[in-house]
Motif scaffolding. Structure first.
Motif, PDB file in Angstrom:
ATOM      1  N   GLY A 213      43.581  37.363  48.823  1.00 35.37           N
ATOM      2  CA  GLY A 213      44.250  36.331  49.234  1.00 35.37           C
ATOM      3  C   GLY A 213      43.511  34.572  49.060  1.00 35.37           C
ATOM      4  O   GLY A 213      42.797  33.827  48.299  1.00 35.37           O
ATOM      5  N   SER A 214      42.011  34.736  49.992  1.00 31.91           N
ATOM      6  CA  SER A 214      41.624  34.167  50.580  1.00 31.91           C
ATOM      7  C   SER A 214      40.469  34.010  49.081  1.00 31.91           C
ATOM      8  O   SER A 214      39.396  32.620  49.316  1.00 31.91           O
ATOM      9  N   CYS A 215      40.069  35.126  48.681  1.00 35.99           N
ATOM     10  CA  CYS A 215      39.079  34.538  47.510  1.00 35.99           C
ATOM     11  C   CYS A 215      39.516  33.981  46.725  1.00 35.99           C
ATOM     12  O   CYS A 215      38.863  32.818  46.226  1.00 35.99           O
ATOM     13  N   LEU A 216      40.512  34.213  46.159  1.00 36.54           N
ATOM     14  CA  LEU A 216      41.104  33.280  44.822  1.00 36.54           C
ATOM     15  C   LEU A 216      41.487  31.896  45.230  1.00 36.54           C
ATOM     16  O   LEU A 216      40.891  30.864  44.623  1.00 36.54           O
ATOM     17  N   ALA A 217      41.852  32.021  46.935  1.00 41.27           N
ATOM     18  CA  ALA A 217      42.208  30.090  47.390  1.00 41.27           C
ATOM     19  C   ALA A 217      40.955  29.814  47.095  1.00 41.27           C
ATOM     20  O   ALA A 217      41.127  28.452  46.698  1.00 41.27           O
ATOM     21  N   GLU A 218      39.744  29.977  47.444  1.00 39.99           N
ATOM     22  CA  GLU A 218      38.674  29.460  47.573  1.00 39.99           C
ATOM     23  C   GLU A 218      37.951  29.289  46.023  1.00 39.99           C
ATOM     24  O   GLU A 218      37.539  28.239  45.640  1.00 39.99           O
ATOM     25  N   LYS A 219      38.375  30.177  44.930  1.00 39.07           N
ATOM     26  CA  LYS A 219      38.224  29.427  43.713  1.00 39.07           C
ATOM     27  C   LYS A 219      39.280  28.748  43.094  1.00 39.07           C
ATOM     28  O   LYS A 219      38.792  28.037  41.870  1.00 39.07           O
ATOM     29  N   GLY A 220      40.133  28.610  43.392  1.00 40.21           N
ATOM     30  CA  GLY A 220      41.175  27.592  43.088  1.00 40.21           C
ATOM     31  C   GLY A 220      42.297  28.169  42.039  1.00 40.21           C
ATOM     32  O   GLY A 220      42.619  26.800  41.445  1.00 40.21           O
ATOM     33  N   ILE A 221      41.935  29.318  42.004  1.00 42.10           N
ATOM     34  CA  ILE A 221      43.175  29.627  41.271  1.00 42.10           C
ATOM     35  C   ILE A 221      44.730  30.616  41.544  1.00 42.10           C
ATOM     36  O   ILE A 221      44.313  30.647  43.080  1.00 42.10           O
ATOM     37  N   HIS A 222      45.519  30.087  41.169  1.00 39.49           N
ATOM     38  CA  HIS A 222      46.606  30.369  41.769  1.00 39.49           C
ATOM     39  C   HIS A 222      46.832  31.518  41.555  1.00 39.49           C
ATOM     40  O   HIS A 222      46.909  32.351  40.335  1.00 39.49           O
ATOM     41  N   TYR A 223      47.939  31.500  42.559  1.00 40.24           N
ATOM     42  CA  TYR A 223      48.264  33.704  42.809  1.00 40.24           C
ATOM     43  C   TYR A 223      49.485  33.351  43.525  1.00 40.24           C
ATOM     44  O   TYR A 223      49.943  32.824  44.317  1.00 40.24           O
ATOM     45  N   HIS A 224      49.746  34.763  43.199  1.00 33.85           N
ATOM     46  CA  HIS A 224      51.624  34.599  44.337  1.00 33.85           C
ATOM     47  C   HIS A 224      51.448  36.320  44.260  1.00 33.85           C
ATOM     48  O   HIS A 224      50.728  37.306  43.936  1.00 33.85           O
ATOM     49  N   VAL A 225      52.423  36.515  45.409  1.00 36.37           N
ATOM     50  CA  VAL A 225      51.967  37.494  46.250  1.00 36.37           C
ATOM     51  C   VAL A 225      53.535  38.468  46.565  1.00 36.37           C
ATOM     52  O   VAL A 225      54.044  37.974  46.667  1.00 36.37           O
ATOM     53  N   GLY A 226      53.868  40.162  45.935  1.00 33.60           N
ATOM     54  CA  GLY A 226      54.852  40.599  45.774  1.00 33.60           C
ATOM     55  C   GLY A 226      54.639  42.117  45.464  1.00 33.60           C
ATOM     56  O   GLY A 226      53.347  42.486  45.502  1.00 33.60           O
ATOM     57  N   THR A 227      55.847  42.362  44.593  1.00 34.97           N
ATOM     58  CA  THR A 227      55.774  43.169  43.954  1.00 34.97           C
ATOM     59  C   THR A 227      55.106  43.981  42.981  1.00 34.97           C
ATOM     60  O   THR A 227      55.616  42.721  42.174  1.00 34.97           O
ATOM     61  N   ILE A 228      54.098  44.488  42.495  1.00 33.36           N
ATOM     62  CA  ILE A 228      53.727  44.997  41.215  1.00 33.36           C
ATOM     63  C   ILE A 228      54.201  45.907  41.062  1.00 33.36           C
ATOM     64  O   ILE A 228      54.685  47.045  41.195  1.00 33.36           O
ATOM     65  N   ALA A 229      55.440  46.221  39.474  1.00 32.32           N
ATOM     66  CA  ALA A 229      55.570  47.047  38.851  1.00 32.32           C
ATOM     67  C   ALA A 229      54.814  47.873  38.152  1.00 32.32           C
ATOM     68  O   ALA A 229      54.460  47.320  37.059  1.00 32.32           O
ATOM     69  N   THR A 230      54.379  49.498  37.539  1.00 31.45           N
ATOM     70  CA  THR A 230      54.418  50.302  36.858  1.00 31.45           C
ATOM     71  C   THR A 230      54.417  51.234  36.013  1.00 31.45           C
ATOM     72  O   THR A 230      55.915  51.526  36.534  1.00 31.45           O
ATOM     73  N   GLY A 231      54.728  50.663  34.881  1.00 27.11           N
ATOM     74  CA  GLY A 231      55.119  52.237  33.931  1.00 27.11           C
ATOM     75  C   GLY A 231      54.943  52.689  32.960  1.00 27.11           C
ATOM     76  O   GLY A 231      53.371  52.073  32.150  1.00 27.11           O
ATOM     77  N   ASP A 232      54.797  53.758  32.279  1.00 34.40           N
ATOM     78  CA  ASP A 232      54.015  53.561  30.813  1.00 34.40           C
ATOM     79  C   ASP A 232      55.570  53.364  29.370  1.00 34.40           C
ATOM     80  O   ASP A 232      55.252  54.200  28.748  1.00 34.40           O
ATOM     81  N   LEU A 233      55.386  51.980  29.935  1.00 33.56           N
ATOM     82  CA  LEU A 233      55.846  51.515  28.574  1.00 33.56           C
ATOM     83  C   LEU A 233      55.509  50.013  29.261  1.00 33.56           C
ATOM     84  O   LEU A 233      55.421  49.312  29.602  1.00 33.56           O
ATOM     85  N   PHE A 234      55.023  49.365  27.358  1.00 33.22           N
ATOM     86  CA  PHE A 234      53.599  47.931  27.579  1.00 33.22           C
ATOM     87  C   PHE A 234      55.212  47.206  27.367  1.00 33.22           C
ATOM     88  O   PHE A 234      56.203  47.083  26.507  1.00 33.22           O
ATOM     89  N   VAL A 235      55.645  46.286  28.351  1.00 35.68           N
ATOM     90  CA  VAL A 235      57.208  45.724  28.537  1.00 35.68           C
ATOM     91  C   VAL A 235      57.128  44.561  27.371  1.00 35.68           C
ATOM     92  O   VAL A 235      55.931  43.792  28.728  1.00 35.68           O
ATOM     93  N   SER A 236      57.370  43.985  26.673  1.00 36.76           N
ATOM     94  CA  SER A 236      57.647  42.818  26.089  1.00 36.76           C
ATOM     95  C   SER A 236      58.643  42.115  26.020  1.00 36.76           C
ATOM     96  O   SER A 236      58.369  41.060  25.130  1.00 36.76           O
ATOM     97  N   THR A 237      59.830  42.398  26.394  1.00 35.75           N
ATOM     98  CA  THR A 237      61.105  41.743  25.473  1.00 35.75           C
ATOM     99  C   THR A 237      61.842  41.420  27.139  1.00 35.75           C
ATOM    100  O   THR A 237      61.807  41.696  28.080  1.00 35.75           O
ATOM    101  N   PRO A 238      62.845  39.928  26.822  1.00 35.68           N
ATOM    102  CA  PRO A 238      63.004  39.587  27.740  1.00 35.68           C
ATOM    103  C   PRO A 238      63.873  40.344  29.062  1.00 35.68           C
ATOM    104  O   PRO A 238      63.808  39.709  29.720  1.00 35.68           O
TER     105      PRO A 238
END
Length: 232
Positions: free
Chosen positions: A131-156
Motif C-alpha cells: 500500500g505504501s509503494c502504491l501510494a507513493e506512486k499515486g496509484i489508486h488502490y483498495h484493500v479487501g478480500t480477493i476471490a479466486t475461482g476456476d471461472l472467468f467472471v464476466s456477467t453482472p
C-alpha cells in the motif's frame, strides 16, 4: 532474504528480469523460474499459468525448491466494487476460493476442507508495504478480500453473487490457491491485482496488459528494495 514473485503474464516476469542481476533459470513441472538479485535481495520469478491448479503447482515448487521467505502474486483481476476501476489496484487482506462448495455436507460456502477455513489472511506487513509503494506512486488502490475461482467472471450476475457472498472487492483465477499453498507451508504472502474492467471504461487489452504489467513490476521492485521493513 529471498522473495518469490508469481506473475500471470510473461511480460511481467520479463520486466522484472530486466532489473535483476546474476540471472539463472530452472524448470520444474513445465514452469520456468528466473532467479537473480535486485540490490541485496534474492528474487525468484515465474509465470504460473491460468487457473488454480497451475498456480498451486508453481507456488509449491517455489517454496519447496527455492525456499523463498515471502511470496507476492501479481496479475489482472475484475472489479467487484464501485471503488475500483480500470488500472486501479486491489490489494488483498485475505483471499477466498469462491468456487469451493461442500454445502450439502453442512459446510459454509467457500470452506477449505482439511484446514477448515473460508478466508486466508495475507501478511499484514506485506500488505501495508504494498500500500505504501502504491501510494507513493499515486496509484489508486483498495484493500479487501480477493476471490479466486476456476471461472472467468464476466456477467453482472456472477459479480454480484461473489461480492455479496464474500464481500469481495475483486475476482481472479490464481491468488486464492497461491494463498492456500503459502498458508499450509507457513510462508507469508501478498496478492496484488490490476483491474482490467470497470464502469464506463474500456481499453484495448494489449494496451492494458502492457500498462498493467509495467505498473505492477514498478511497485514490486519498490517493494523488494524496501523489504527489510518487513523484518523491522
Amino acid at each position: 532474504m529471498r522473495i518469490g514473485v508469481i506473475g500471470a503474464m510473461q511480460i511481467e516476469v520479463d520486466n522484472l528480469k530486466a532489473s535483476m542481476s546474476d540471472i539463472s533459470t530452472k524448470e520444474y513441472s513445465g514452469v520456468t523460474y528466473v532467479c537473480g538479485t535486485i540490490g541485496d535481495k534474492e528474487v525468484v520469478a515465474a509465470v504460473c499459468g491460468i487457473g488454480k491448479v497451475f498456480a498451486a503447482i508453481c507456488a509449491e515448487a517455489m517454496i519447496l525448491e527455492f525456499h523463498v521467505d515471502y511470496v507476492i502474486n501479481i496479475g489482472v483481476g475484475g472489479t467487484l466494487c464501485k471503488e475500483l476501476g480500470v488500472m486501479d489496484v486491489a490489494v488483498a487482506d485475505k483471499v477466498v476460493q469462491h468456487d469451493m462448495n461442500t454445502t450439502p455436507l453442512g459446510d459454509p460456502v467457500g470452506l477449505l476442507s482439511g484446514i477448515n477455513e473460508v478466508y486466508l489472511p495475507t501478511d499484514e506487513k506485506m500488505c501495508r508495504l504494498l500500500g505504501s509503494c502504491l501510494a507513493e506512486k499515486g496509484i489508486h488502490y483498495h484493500v479487501g478480500t480477493i476471490a479466486t475461482g476456476d471461472l472467468f467472471v464476466s456477467t453482472p450476475e456472477q459479480k454480484t453473487k461473489i461480492h455479496e457472498r464474500f464481500d469481495a472487492i475483486a475476482c481472479e483465477m490464481e491468488g486464492g490457491s497461491i494463498g492456500h499453498v503459502c498458508y499450509v507451508n507457513k510462508v507469508p504472502f501478498a496478492i496484488l491485482r490490476s483491474i482490467s474492467d470497470g464502469e464506463g471504461a474500456s481499453m484495448d487489452y494489449a494496451t492494458f496488459a502492457e500498462k498493467a504489467a509495467l505498473q505492477s513490476i514498478l511497485v514490486v521492485i519498490d517493494f523488494i528494495q524496501r523489504a527489510d521493513e518487513l523484518q523491522a
